[in-house]
Scaffold this motif. Structure first.
Motif, PDB file in Angstrom:
ATOM      1  N   VAL A 177       8.013  10.466  -2.955  1.00 52.77           N
ATOM      2  CA  VAL A 177       7.113  10.786  -4.461  1.00 52.77           C
ATOM      3  C   VAL A 177       5.433  10.561  -3.987  1.00 52.77           C
ATOM      4  O   VAL A 177       4.833  11.062  -4.735  1.00 52.77           O
ATOM      5  CB  VAL A 177       7.280   8.791  -4.881  1.00 52.77           C
ATOM      6  CG1 VAL A 177       6.220   8.347  -5.676  1.00 52.77           C
ATOM      7  CG2 VAL A 177       8.470   9.024  -5.374  1.00 52.77           C
ATOM      8  N   ALA A 178       4.876  10.572  -2.722  1.00 52.04           N
ATOM      9  CA  ALA A 178       3.872  10.257  -1.804  1.00 52.04           C
ATOM     10  C   ALA A 178       3.996  12.407  -2.098  1.00 52.04           C
ATOM     11  O   ALA A 178       1.901  12.139  -2.272  1.00 52.04           O
ATOM     12  CB  ALA A 178       4.327  10.321  -0.734  1.00 52.04           C
ATOM     13  N   HIS A 212       0.981  -1.658   0.179  1.00 59.15           N
ATOM     14  CA  HIS A 212      -0.245   0.191   0.156  1.00 59.15           C
ATOM     15  C   HIS A 212       0.511   1.389   0.040  1.00 59.15           C
ATOM     16  O   HIS A 212       0.019   2.032   0.323  1.00 59.15           O
ATOM     17  CB  HIS A 212      -0.875  -0.415   1.056  1.00 59.15           C
ATOM     18  CG  HIS A 212      -1.890  -1.216   1.150  1.00 59.15           C
ATOM     19  ND1 HIS A 212      -2.662  -1.585   0.396  1.00 59.15           N
ATOM     20  CD2 HIS A 212      -1.333  -2.387   2.140  1.00 59.15           C
ATOM     21  CE1 HIS A 212      -3.103  -2.286   0.787  1.00 59.15           C
ATOM     22  NE2 HIS A 212      -2.899  -3.322   1.916  1.00 59.15           N
ATOM     23  N   ARG A 213       2.161   0.778  -0.322  1.00 56.42           N
ATOM     24  CA  ARG A 213       3.125   2.141  -0.264  1.00 56.42           C
ATOM     25  C   ARG A 213       3.031   2.837  -1.608  1.00 56.42           C
ATOM     26  O   ARG A 213       2.135   1.984  -2.599  1.00 56.42           O
ATOM     27  CB  ARG A 213       4.237   1.772   0.195  1.00 56.42           C
ATOM     28  CG  ARG A 213       4.535   1.090   1.440  1.00 56.42           C
ATOM     29  CD  ARG A 213       6.079   0.672   1.543  1.00 56.42           C
ATOM     30  NE  ARG A 213       7.015   1.647   0.977  1.00 56.42           N
ATOM     31  CZ  ARG A 213       8.044   2.539   2.263  1.00 56.42           C
ATOM     32  NH1 ARG A 213       7.907   1.790   3.131  1.00 56.42           N
ATOM     33  NH2 ARG A 213       8.941   2.630   1.613  1.00 56.42           N
ATOM     34  N   PHE A 214       3.426   4.383  -1.845  1.00 54.82           N
ATOM     35  CA  PHE A 214       3.916   5.028  -3.154  1.00 54.82           C
ATOM     36  C   PHE A 214       4.753   4.224  -3.819  1.00 54.82           C
ATOM     37  O   PHE A 214       4.489   4.657  -5.239  1.00 54.82           O
ATOM     38  CB  PHE A 214       3.995   6.219  -3.032  1.00 54.82           C
ATOM     39  CG  PHE A 214       1.533   7.375  -2.149  1.00 54.82           C
ATOM     40  CD1 PHE A 214       1.536   7.366  -3.167  1.00 54.82           C
ATOM     41  CD2 PHE A 214       2.568   6.895  -0.948  1.00 54.82           C
ATOM     42  CE1 PHE A 214       0.012   7.822  -2.536  1.00 54.82           C
ATOM     43  CE2 PHE A 214       1.020   7.925  -0.269  1.00 54.82           C
ATOM     44  CZ  PHE A 214      -0.164   8.083  -1.428  1.00 54.82           C
ATOM     45  N   THR A 215       5.636   3.595  -3.043  1.00 46.74           N
ATOM     46  CA  THR A 215       6.501   3.196  -3.979  1.00 46.74           C
ATOM     47  C   THR A 215       7.400   1.855  -4.038  1.00 46.74           C
ATOM     48  O   THR A 215       6.448   1.417  -3.042  1.00 46.74           O
ATOM     49  CB  THR A 215       8.286   4.576  -3.367  1.00 46.74           C
ATOM     50  OG1 THR A 215       8.711   3.704  -2.056  1.00 46.74           O
ATOM     51  CG2 THR A 215       8.107   5.628  -3.711  1.00 46.74           C
ATOM     52  N   PHE A 242      17.669   6.673   2.425  1.00 47.94           N
ATOM     53  CA  PHE A 242      16.677   7.020   1.168  1.00 47.94           C
ATOM     54  C   PHE A 242      15.488   6.453   0.785  1.00 47.94           C
ATOM     55  O   PHE A 242      14.617   6.855   0.280  1.00 47.94           O
ATOM     56  CB  PHE A 242      17.845   6.017   0.084  1.00 47.94           C
ATOM     57  CG  PHE A 242      17.248   6.049  -0.982  1.00 47.94           C
ATOM     58  CD1 PHE A 242      17.687   7.095  -1.869  1.00 47.94           C
ATOM     59  CD2 PHE A 242      16.637   4.798  -1.936  1.00 47.94           C
ATOM     60  CE1 PHE A 242      17.550   6.837  -3.121  1.00 47.94           C
ATOM     61  CE2 PHE A 242      16.102   4.579  -3.111  1.00 47.94           C
ATOM     62  CZ  PHE A 242      16.455   6.435  -4.061  1.00 47.94           C
ATOM     63  N   LYS A 243      15.032   4.652   0.912  1.00 52.40           N
ATOM     64  CA  LYS A 243      13.845   4.207   0.706  1.00 52.40           C
ATOM     65  C   LYS A 243      12.864   5.000   1.741  1.00 52.40           C
ATOM     66  O   LYS A 243      11.106   5.221   1.211  1.00 52.40           O
ATOM     67  CB  LYS A 243      14.119   2.842   1.869  1.00 52.40           C
ATOM     68  CG  LYS A 243      12.739   2.232   1.391  1.00 52.40           C
ATOM     69  CD  LYS A 243      13.120   0.490   2.256  1.00 52.40           C
ATOM     70  CE  LYS A 243      11.991  -0.098   1.558  1.00 52.40           C
ATOM     71  NZ  LYS A 243      11.769  -1.312   2.186  1.00 52.40           N
ATOM     72  N   GLN A 244      13.084   5.750   2.847  1.00 52.49           N
ATOM     73  CA  GLN A 244      11.955   6.757   3.470  1.00 52.49           C
ATOM     74  C   GLN A 244      11.679   7.881   2.940  1.00 52.49           C
ATOM     75  O   GLN A 244      11.142   8.927   2.478  1.00 52.49           O
ATOM     76  CB  GLN A 244      12.576   6.552   4.628  1.00 52.49           C
ATOM     77  CG  GLN A 244      11.300   7.455   6.047  1.00 52.49           C
ATOM     78  CD  GLN A 244      12.175   7.443   6.796  1.00 52.49           C
ATOM     79  OE1 GLN A 244      12.935   6.785   7.982  1.00 52.49           O
ATOM     80  NE2 GLN A 244      12.196   9.107   8.206  1.00 52.49           N
TER      81      GLN A 244
END
Length: 561
Positions: A437-438, A343-346, A429-431
């Motif tokens: 993006v969100a 359910h993430r944006f990436t 970086f992931k965060q």
């Protein structure tokens, strides 16, 4: 899927064009949508000419590049042709080195090792040049950000000519010449060339000084067309001309290396789609699984027996690549589910043992599954390396730029990029990437879009209509295969699921007493919808189907609602 109907073009312009060309208004409207509004525009579109190519000397630094190569030839300097390990890079190196070998014997090639050196110009490559008394390096499909490397080469008495098409950073390397239409100070009229395309412009410029024209260089265009297809650059303007003549070369007079690859496929006529899905993966497989020089050797080989042996070797690399990418994709999908990240944006996944050569393909597969900007990481030496892929309409390059405090190095395009970072930066970086993006993506871009060119009725799908439609090719970004929509359609009663796991849909659809065959890949789950409804709406392209020697028109369904 999101259906978007293109706005109707001006009726006056469409009507005038239809009269001028003596075609249906639907054909005229498709042309107007593609920016073709006059008889002259249509002539350039339907009858591409090498005379339509721009003067290569309009590109900034072209005069400097040609002068430096001419000097190297006169003084019998050793020249190193250097390129990336993907299709664009290996075709560029094959093109440039094989052309230069017609004017000087002092030419050698270099492709960096994907694993030992990574992407782009490497210190190792420059040391190789220095050790072998090379005084000029021509870098293709890379180099636009190689500021330190070019300076290092200069300190060793080696000059650089850069032929690139990636976006430059704030500073341009201090090379003898930097050919890149995306330079802000470059007035070249066409900005969308691939790396091999920029290389072609350089050999066109050298040839023009000898009184030759682009027609004398047609034998190199099979390489350029392959790079255009593989690098997914727009097939508009100059790229359309280069792709058109390149496909003609592939089909009528391909180089020996292509003949060897085509012999294994046994296909009569190659389209740009065949280049993308048949030739490009094989060329790419060499750099992914072994070394990019294997691809260059095949593309430059003149002896058919040797070429067939090289092609068989590359075929085995491609089979290995398929198995590897399948198993990594499965593991990556499991990682997303296990970490509850659907359910993430990436999509950002990592495993230190994943094969670096296929993470780009895996990123594309994950994007197809979850349809969001995606990064696949693996361990590369002391650092982590990733391939990024995006969704239509979202610029992943800009998103990475906004995360640059966590990145060591990155480069690429709007929809595909690569990067490296330190392992301790991965979670940060992931965060950050998720946040960027969100906060910046239009949420509707997270649903795949079908762009419908126009509505169409079955009686308008005639052999003449399809004959003209075929002349819109070569298709690609900027000139996609036209997609049509028809409402009020029902099945004739023969719909069935076909293929492995019955994933695909085969049916015959009818409206107003007219019926036409249709195939829908991955549309097996829509069988109930088409059989139970008397007013389904279909999105499709028009295609030919050959069965038992009979050729008939069929619809390739893209969606049913």
């Amino acid at each position: 899927m999101r259906w978007t109907l293109r706005p109707k073009s001006s009726s006056t312009v469409t009507t005038n064009l239809a009269k001028a060309l003596n075609v249906d208004e639907i054909i005229a409207s498709l042309l107007v949508q593609r920016g073709i509004e006059t008889f002259e525009d249509a002539k350039c579109f339907f009858r591409p000419s090498l005379e339509d190519l721009h003067d290569p000397f309009l590109m900034k630094d072209m005069d400097k590049a040609v002068a430096r190569i001419e000097k190297a030839v006169v003084h019998q300097e050793n020249i190193l042709v250097y390129g990336d390990y993907d299709v664009d890079g290996t075709t560029s190196v094959s093109l440039m080195s094989s052309y230069l070998e017609t004017i000087t014997p002092q030419v050698t090639t270099y492709i960096p090792d994907r694993y030992a050196e990574g992407y782009g110009v490497s210190f190792q490559g420059i040391d190789y040049a220095s050790d072998n008394d090379i005084s000029l390096i021509i870098a293709l499909d890379c180099g636009i950000k190689a500021i330190e490397k070019v300076a290092y080469a200069k300190s060793k008495g080696i000059d650089f000519i850069i032929c690139d098409h990636h976006r430059p950073g704030d500073t341009i390397p201090e090379a003898v010449a930097v050919l890149d239409p995306k330079r802000v100070d470059c007035a070249y009229p066409y900005k969308e060339l691939c790396g091999c395309g920029v290389g072609f412009k350089l050999i066109q410029a050298i040839a023009s000084k000898k009184g030759q024209t682009a027609y004398d260089l047609q034998s190199y265009l099979d390489l350029v067309a392959t790079a255009i297809g593989a690098d997914i650059v727009p097939i508009t303007g100059e790229n359309r001309v280069l792709a058109y003549y390149g496909l003609r070369t592939i089909n009528q007079n391909p180089r020996v290396g292509f003949k060897a690859m085509l012999a294994q496929v046994k296909k009569e006529t190659f389209t740009i789609t065949d280049v993308v899905f048949i030739l490009a993966p094989r060329i790419n497989a060499a750099g992914r699984m072994k070394h990019g020089l294997h691809a260059v050797n095949l593309l430059k080989e003149d002896n058919i027996e040797l070429a067939l042996a090289y092609a068989a070797e590359i075929e085995s690399y491609n089979s290995e690549r398929k198995d590897t990418d399948k198993s990594i994709t499965k593991a990556a999908l499991e990682q997303i589910v296990d970490n509850d990240e659907e359910h993430r944006f990436t999509t950002v996944v990592y495993n230190e043992s994943w094969h670096k050569g296929v993470i780009g393909i895996v990123a594309s597969r994950l994007t197809e599954t979850y349809y969001r900007p995606t990064l696949v990481f693996t361990k590369s030496g002391e650092k982590l390396a990733a391939s990024a892929r995006s969704v239509k309409g979202f610029d992943v390059y800009n998103a990475l730029d906004n995360c640059s405090e966590h990145i060591e190095q990155f480069g690429g395009h709007k929809y595909a990029a690569g990067l490296t970072l330190k392992e301790e930066q991965y979670e940060l970086f992931k965060q950050k990437f998720e946040e960027v993006v969100a906060n910046s993506i239009d949420k509707k871009l997270l649903t795949p879009e079908i762009t419908i060119d126009t509505e169409l009725e079955f009686h308008e799908i005639t052999p003449k209509f399809f004959r003209i439609l075929k002349q819109f090719a070569p298709f690609g970004p900027g000139n996609m295969t036209p997609v049509f929509m028809t409402e009020g359609v029902k099945d004739t009663g023969y719909a069935r699921c076909v293929g492995a796991d019955e994933k695909h849909l085969k049916c015959k659809v009818q409206k107003n007493g007219l019926a036409i065959d249709a195939i829908g890949f991955n549309l097996g789950p829509k069988k109930e919808l088409i059989t139970s409804s008397h007013h389904a709406k279909i999105a499709y392209t028009v295609d030919e189907n050959e069965w038992n020697g009979t050729v008939s028109l069929q619809l390739k369904l893209k969606d049913i609602i």
